[in-house]
Scaffold this motif. Structure first.
Motif, PDB file in Angstrom:
ATOM      1  N   ASN B 351       0.697  -1.257  -0.099  1.00  0.00           N
ATOM      2  CA  ASN B 351      -0.034  -0.148  -0.131  1.00  0.00           C
ATOM      3  C   ASN B 351       0.962   1.048  -0.058  1.00  0.00           C
ATOM      4  OD1 ASN B 351      -2.345   1.404   2.174  1.00  0.00           O
ATOM      5  ND2 ASN B 351      -2.731   1.066  -0.143  1.00  0.00           N
ATOM      6  N   LEU B 352       1.974   1.190   0.699  1.00  0.00           N
ATOM      7  CA  LEU B 352       2.950   2.400   1.015  1.00  0.00           C
ATOM      8  C   LEU B 352       3.539   2.541  -0.637  1.00  0.00           C
ATOM      9  CD1 LEU B 352       4.376   4.543   2.619  1.00  0.00           C
ATOM     10  CD2 LEU B 352       5.891   2.867   3.352  1.00  0.00           C
ATOM     11  N   ASP B 353       4.238   1.591  -1.041  1.00  0.00           N
ATOM     12  CA  ASP B 353       4.792   1.734  -2.268  1.00  0.00           C
ATOM     13  C   ASP B 353       3.885   2.105  -3.358  1.00  0.00           C
ATOM     14  OD1 ASP B 353       7.249   0.696  -1.371  1.00  0.00           O
ATOM     15  OD2 ASP B 353       6.829  -1.444  -1.926  1.00  0.00           O
ATOM     16  N   PHE B 354       2.564   1.425  -3.335  1.00  0.00           N
ATOM     17  CA  PHE B 354       1.716   1.798  -4.557  1.00  0.00           C
ATOM     18  C   PHE B 354       1.443   3.484  -4.331  1.00  0.00           C
ATOM     19  CE2 PHE B 354      -2.837   2.805  -5.676  1.00  0.00           C
ATOM     20  CZ  PHE B 354      -2.743   2.571  -6.919  1.00  0.00           C
ATOM     21  N   GLN B 357       3.967   5.774  -5.447  1.00  0.00           N
ATOM     22  CA  GLN B 357       4.238   6.003  -6.755  1.00  0.00           C
ATOM     23  C   GLN B 357       3.064   6.765  -7.612  1.00  0.00           C
ATOM     24  OE1 GLN B 357       4.651   2.017  -8.902  1.00  0.00           O
ATOM     25  NE2 GLN B 357       5.254   1.302  -6.715  1.00  0.00           N
ATOM     26  N   THR B 358       1.855   7.070  -6.729  1.00  0.00           N
ATOM     27  CA  THR B 358       0.962   7.629  -7.500  1.00  0.00           C
ATOM     28  C   THR B 358       0.566   8.876  -6.732  1.00  0.00           C
ATOM     29  OG1 THR B 358      -0.296   6.210  -5.945  1.00  0.00           O
ATOM     30  CG2 THR B 358      -0.068   5.572  -8.217  1.00  0.00           C
ATOM     31  N   GLY B 359       1.211   9.359  -5.902  1.00  0.00           N
ATOM     32  CA  GLY B 359       0.804  10.862  -5.148  1.00  0.00           C
ATOM     33  C   GLY B 359      -0.306  10.520  -4.176  1.00  0.00           C
ATOM     34  N   TYR B 360      -0.592   9.592  -3.762  1.00  0.00           N
ATOM     35  CA  TYR B 360      -1.551   9.263  -2.563  1.00  0.00           C
ATOM     36  C   TYR B 360      -1.044   8.979  -1.453  1.00  0.00           C
ATOM     37  CZ  TYR B 360      -5.104   8.597  -6.311  1.00  0.00           C
ATOM     38  OH  TYR B 360      -6.090   8.731  -7.539  1.00  0.00           O
ATOM     39  N   PHE B 361      -1.816   8.987  -0.345  1.00  0.00           N
ATOM     40  CA  PHE B 361      -1.423   8.305   0.986  1.00  0.00           C
ATOM     41  C   PHE B 361      -1.925   7.325   1.172  1.00  0.00           C
ATOM     42  CE2 PHE B 361      -4.433  10.778   2.793  1.00  0.00           C
ATOM     43  CZ  PHE B 361      -4.594  12.163   2.371  1.00  0.00           C
ATOM     44  N   GLN B 369       2.055   6.152   8.791  1.00  0.00           N
ATOM     45  CA  GLN B 369       2.944   6.842   9.535  1.00  0.00           C
ATOM     46  C   GLN B 369       4.339   7.072   8.957  1.00  0.00           C
ATOM     47  OE1 GLN B 369       2.084   8.701  11.751  1.00  0.00           O
ATOM     48  NE2 GLN B 369      -0.222   8.081  11.851  1.00  0.00           N
ATOM     49  N   ALA B 370       4.378   5.608   8.063  1.00  0.00           N
ATOM     50  CA  ALA B 370       5.778   5.542   7.350  1.00  0.00           C
ATOM     51  C   ALA B 370       6.068   6.709   6.297  1.00  0.00           C
ATOM     52  CB  ALA B 370       5.874   4.254   6.682  1.00  0.00           C
ATOM     53  N   TYR B 381       8.184  13.998  -7.014  1.00  0.00           N
ATOM     54  CA  TYR B 381       7.720  13.210  -6.055  1.00  0.00           C
ATOM     55  C   TYR B 381       8.148  13.814  -4.498  1.00  0.00           C
ATOM     56  CZ  TYR B 381       5.165   9.879  -8.951  1.00  0.00           C
ATOM     57  OH  TYR B 381       4.732   9.482  -9.930  1.00  0.00           O
ATOM     58  N   ARG B 382       9.320  13.897  -4.424  1.00  0.00           N
ATOM     59  CA  ARG B 382       9.712  14.782  -3.094  1.00  0.00           C
ATOM     60  C   ARG B 382       9.114  15.615  -2.622  1.00  0.00           C
ATOM     61  NH1 ARG B 382      14.942  13.673  -3.915  1.00  0.00           N
ATOM     62  NH2 ARG B 382      15.349  15.725  -4.770  1.00  0.00           N
ATOM     63  N   SER B 383       8.805  16.451  -3.715  1.00  0.00           N
ATOM     64  CA  SER B 383       8.364  17.633  -3.392  1.00  0.00           C
ATOM     65  C   SER B 383       7.008  17.626  -2.968  1.00  0.00           C
ATOM     66  CB  SER B 383       8.500  18.792  -4.667  1.00  0.00           C
ATOM     67  OG  SER B 383       7.664  20.064  -4.523  1.00  0.00           O
ATOM     68  N   VAL B 384       6.100  16.723  -3.671  1.00  0.00           N
ATOM     69  CA  VAL B 384       4.715  16.361  -3.370  1.00  0.00           C
ATOM     70  C   VAL B 384       4.602  16.017  -1.986  1.00  0.00           C
ATOM     71  CG1 VAL B 384       2.945  14.911  -3.961  1.00  0.00           C
ATOM     72  CG2 VAL B 384       3.730  15.967  -5.786  1.00  0.00           C
ATOM     73  N   TYR B 385       5.448  14.847  -1.759  1.00  0.00           N
ATOM     74  CA  TYR B 385       5.440  14.289  -0.295  1.00  0.00           C
ATOM     75  C   TYR B 385       5.670  15.238   0.834  1.00  0.00           C
ATOM     76  CZ  TYR B 385       3.194  10.151  -2.038  1.00  0.00           C
ATOM     77  OH  TYR B 385       2.190   9.253  -2.606  1.00  0.00           O
TER      78      TYR B 385
END
Lengths: 568, 454
Positions: B351-354, B357-361, B369-370, B381-385
């Motif tokens: 779930n975390l990997d997916f 990769q898609t901009g979701y949490f 939490q991870a 992606y770093r900026s998004v997260y």
């Protein structure tokens, strides 16, 4: 003779018939016949099932062939339609480009670096491209001019201006998206930019484009390799229609796109086969004639579909033909499973050597079908065996029960109406009855004989008793006639006799004469006289007559009181 | 008797041999690897592009699916709005709509329209302990009529995407920095300044304008914006919130996106856009201009601006969006197969990997939490997260309205405003009263989302 009399019931005849019908032989015959008939019927039914089961393999092969024919026809038909539409589109847009260039006295190369001209050209052909896309079962349509908006950029030789419109999904009501082209033109026509929009098409992304461009001829139709459209996960097969001006100048290319999602949905096959996978493979990179086991088709070079019931399992990795079972039948494997199926070349838009179609089902399905056949045959045999056992059991019971019942009746001495009985049993009853009667008669005769014997014995005993009584009377009478002292002397003298004298004495008593005694004892007459004198002397008698009289008295007393037994 | 016993034994043996041939039942599971069940699947992850969900489906089919006899067949990829419409069309049997998929992603509002009774209740397949491992708020959102019909797969929020290359030039010339974009006031001032700086180009394209208006009003202190399923157009806070956006629309500082803000950023039409955190999947890393020249996007992702004068005790709000997965109630085998797939799909690590990769949490507590410590290689992606972490740690997530027909009504408003936009700009430039023009937009808002006149 009346009508009634002809059909008059004859009880005796009827009884004979009934007996005949009830006879063990007839019963056994009937049951055996019925059993045989049932077994033959069951065997035939079982045989038909077995044949049907065994024919499933043939039916399966026939289904595969049929499916192959349908799939190949669908694919050919689809691409023929696209070819026809593509040729029309190419003629139409060629004319539009030619008109535009002629009106402005330009050549295609002269519109390089001209945003205005390229925009105008795109606007002029937009409706044609969009219309053809909507008319056909393709996932996209495109037109690339042999020109770019900026020749000064790096890689400009491979950058081509044009329109590339795609359907967002295979649905008929799907929205259109502008993958390449001027966004304003798309927006004006309600075609929004694709998520991975770029202004121009990079022909480097289209494998073999330069070679194709060199060899392309007016009015021809070609296929691209199957490749992944940049920025997406869609694998696409493009149909390319070159555009030439009347003087033979290459103007560009138009065509249709068939992507894997679209192919999967539009080509899904109605089928009776379970877990069907249909593949259209581009084999020009996997030449024919390779030895079995080496023919490999990368799934990247295929478009595939499943069945209309929703089943679809995409071939994964490399599809390798591991064994050719016949000219068309093959066994093949991919990364996750192995398949059994058939393959043949398919002619698409005039290209007869480029593509192959595959109809595959998982091999485990085929194995399961074969196993099921075997199981069905085994089951049918088991059922037949059971049926035979049950029939034997039933008929043996039906046959034996009356016999056992009759024997039980016989054991219990029950009487039964002979007409209701099995004739053989009735005959047995009759025979046993006769034997019993004979035995009774013999018994009776024996009893009579015994009775007669008993009576004779009784009579003899009575006579014996009479004689005995007479003897006693006579002894008593004689005893009275003799001198008791002389008789006593006689009795005492017996014990004094020698062995020879006793022997001679007893011979006299048994009625033997002197001659017989001499012969028997091998003695002379003088010797006999000598013994006689001794005997007379010891017994106190003086004659043979007296000796015999005393001996008779003594025997009479012995029979009554068993005296003198020790002497004899 | 002995013969009868022998006969019974013989029959029993035959039955023992025959029964397995007649029956394929084994164990509690009704799934059979040799008779795989196929589930058609409509999803919303990676529409038009390379879909990580499709890769996951392929991975599932080749592993767990192969082992248990489940094949997931993706038959449609689109956005949530279109999938919702197609689902309703399919259920009604409209011509050309196709048949209902076995598994699909949709909003709870769409699920409600489809009828919770027609959907699998996931709580029958998840133990309480399993459900406790998911973020409560995400699970609660999917409960309709006491049935867990919409199972959370991953969630998203709305973010502000900025073309860093363009904004850096703008910042260098005007001094307006990213910090100006923290509040709506600052945002709109920057937008006005950008239009001026760029000779009339709009600053930002909005994918979901109404959501921003809604949250802004909530942050301003009013929590009762909706009455009887419609926006209360007499609410002064809502009116005030809309006015900020309406004025910017009229001036041309902001626009309603054509379809997605990211495509307008890619063409250089706007330097900023608001959209789902999941939109990161669709961004090109370059901007292409009409002469085919390009420049790097240098994408900067920021949390959405917040209200300038929030209610004293309220935390900043962030929209909680994202579809959940539903299964059409058909037969028990398909329901079990769907459950196996959803269990597999939402395992924490996967779930975390997916999600990343898609901009979701992700939706499990552990994976959620991870995110804070997840290493991202791609700068976008770093900026998004980074933005998501800020939102997650500073804002209170608010589920957006998903009542029946809400999405359709908002889409209708966006279509209207989109078509009005050029005229409004022209009239504004021609000197028309901006308040009058803004009022026209408010009327459209009330017309589409306010109480019906009946």
């Amino acid at each position: 003779m009346t009508f009634r009399s002809v059909f008059r019931h004859n009880p005796e005849e009827s009884s004979d018939l009934t007996r005949k019908r009830n006879s063990l032989r007839h019963k056994l015959f009937r049951y055996m016949f019925l059993l045989a008939a049932l077994l033959i019927a069951a065997f035939l039914i079982g045989l038909s099932f077995i044949i049907t089961a065994l024919r499933q393999r043939d039916a399966f092969r026939a289904s595969l062939q049929m499916q192959m024919a349908v799939f190949s026809q669908d694919v050919s038909s689809e691409f023929e339609t696209l070819e026809a539409a593509g040729l029309q589109m190419s003629l139409s847009v060629t004319e539009q480009i030619r008109t535009y260039l002629n009106d402005r006295h330009m050549t295609i190369s002269e519109i390089n670096d001209s945003e205005t001209d390229l925009k105008s050209l795109q606007e002029s052909v937009f409706d044609t491209i969009k219309e053809k896309l909507l008319q056909t079962d393709s996932s996209g349509a495109f037109l690339l001019f042999d020109a770019t908006v900026n020749t000064h950029l790096e890689g400009a030789d491979h950058s081509r201006s044009g329109l590339y419109i795609r359907k967002n999904s295979p649905d008929s009501a799907s929205e259109l998206l502008l993958y390449h082209g001027i966004p304003e033109i798309g927006k004006t026509n309600h075609v929004m930019p694709h998520r991975k929009w770029t202004l121009e098409f990079h022909t480097q992304n289209l494998p073999g484009y330069q070679a194709w461009k060199t060899s392309a001829k007016p009015g021809s139709c070609s296929f691209s390799d199957i490749f992944v459209l940049p920025g997406t996960s869609d694998r696409v097969l493009l149909m390319l229609f070159p555009l030439f001006s009347p003087d033979g100048t290459f103007l560009g290319v138009c065509g249709f796109e068939m992507n894997d999602t679209f192919f999967r949905q539009k080509m899904a096959q109605p089928t009776t086969l379970s877990h069907l996978t249909c593949i259209l493979a581009d084999i020009h990179n996997a030449p024919e004639g390779q030895a079995p086991g080496t023919l490999r088709i990368h799934s990247e070079n295929t478009l595939s579909c499943g069945s209309t019931d929703g089943y679809y399992l995409a071939p994964a990795g490399t599809l390798t033909v591991t064994k050719k079972l016949s000219e068309k039948q093959v066994l093949c494997t991919d990364r996750i499973t192995s398949y059994l199926g058939i393959t043949e070349k398919v002619k698409l838009a005039g290209s007869s050597e480029r593509f192959r179609t595959y109809i595959l089902i998982p091999r485990r399905d085929y194995r399961k079908m074969v196993f099921r056949e075997g199981a069905e045959v085994l089951l049918i045999f088991s059922v037949l065996l059971c049926l035979a056992l049950l029939c034997c059991r039933y008929f043996s019971r039906r046959f034996l029960n009356p016999i056992l019942k009759s024997l039980e009746q016989l054991k219990n001495r029950e009487k039964t109406d002979p007409d209701e009985m099995i004739p053989e049993i009735a005959e047995l009853f009759s025979l046993l009855s006769e034997i019993e009667n004979d035995r009774k008669a013999e018994t009776s005769a024996l009893e009579n004989e015994i009775e007669n014997a008993r009576k004779e014995l009784s009579r003899v005993n009575k006579e014996y008793d009479d004689a005995k009584r007479e003897l006693s009377r006579l002894v008593y009478a004689r005893k009275k006639e003799v001198d008791p002292e002389s008789y006593q002397l006689f009795l005492n003298g017996l014990n004094t006799l020698t062995r020879t004298e006793k022997k001679i004495f007893l011979l006299y008593l048994s009625g033997k004469g002197t001659r017989e005694i001499m012969e028997e004892n091998n003695i002379k007459e003088s010797t006999l006289r000598y013994h006689n004198r001794n005997i007379y002397s010891k017994l106190g008698i003086n004659s043979m007559k007296q000796l015999l009289r005393y001996a008779a008295i003594m025997n009479g007393e012995d029979s009554d009181s068993c005296q003198r037994t020790d002497f004899f | 008797m002995k013969k009868q016993r022998l006969f019974s034994i013989f029959l029993s043996i035959l039955l023992l041999i025959g029964l397995p041939l007649l029956s394929s039942c084994s164990g509690d599971s009704r799934l059979n690897p040799s008779e795989p069940v196929t589930l058609t699947f409509w999803h919303v992850y990676g529409e038009q592009v390379d879909s990580p969900m499709n890769l996951l489906v392929q991975q599932f089919n080749e592993t767990v699916g192969m082992k248990k006899g489940i094949i997931i067949n993706v038959t449609r990829m689109s956005n949530a709005s279109e999938v919702g419409e197609q689902l309703l069309a399919a259920q009604e049997g409209r011509p050309g709509a196709g048949s209902m998929p076995d598994l699909f992603l949709c909003y709870p509002g769409t699920a409600s329209l489809l009828g919770p009774e027609n959907l699998v209740d996931w709580s029958e397949f998840f133990s309480q302990e399993e459900l406790d491992s998911y973020v409560d708020a995400f699970v609660d959102e999917g409960i309709l009529q006491n049935r867990l019909c919409v199972f959370p797969v991953c969630k998203s929020t709305r973010l502000l995407y900025v073309n860093g290359t363009e904004f850096d030039r703008f910042q260098a010339d005007t001094g307006i920095s990213y910090s100006s974009l923290r509040t709506w006031d600052g945002f709109f001032r920057a937008a006005a300044k950008y239009r001026e700086w760029s000779n009339g180009k709009p600053f930002c394209a909005f994918d979901y304008l109404v959501q921003n208006v809604d949250l802004n009003a909530h942050e301003m202190g009013d929590t009762q914006l909706i009455k009887n399923g419609c926006y209360d157009c007499s609410n002064p806070v809502l009116r005030s919130s809309w006015k900020q956006f309406g004025d910017a629309l009229v001036r041309g500082d902001i626009i309603i996106s054509d379809l997605y803000a990211n495509t307008q950023m890619m063409t250089g039409e706007v330097p900023a856009g608001t959209g789902s955190s999941a939109a990161i999947l669709y961004f090109n890393n370059i901007v292409t201009f009409s002469d085919n020249t390009t420049e790097p996007m240098n994408l900067k992702v920021l949390p959405l601006p917040v209200a300038d004068h929030p209610k004293a005790d309220s935390a900043p709000l962030a929209p909680q969006t994202g579809c959940g997965i539903c299964a059409l109630k058909t037969d028990s085998i398909k329901a079990e197969a769907a459950s196996v797939f959803v269990h597999w799909l939402t395992e924490s690590e996967r779930n975390l990997d997916f999600a990343t990769q898609t901009g979701y949490f992700p939706v499990t507590e552990e994976a959620f939490q991870a995110i804070d410590s997840y290493p991202f290689q791609d700068p976008s992606y770093r900026s998004v997260y980074n933005a998501i972490r800020l939102v997650k740690n500073n804002c209170h997530f608010v589920p957006l309205p998903s009542d029946s027909g809400f999405i359709e009504k908002t889409n209708q408003l966006y279509d209207t405003l989109r078509s009005m936009q050029p005229t409004l700009n022209e009239r504004y430039l021609d000197g028309a009263d901006p308040d009058d023009l803004e009022r026209e937009t408010w009327e459209q808002f009330c017309s589409c989302l306010g109480p019906s006149e009946n």
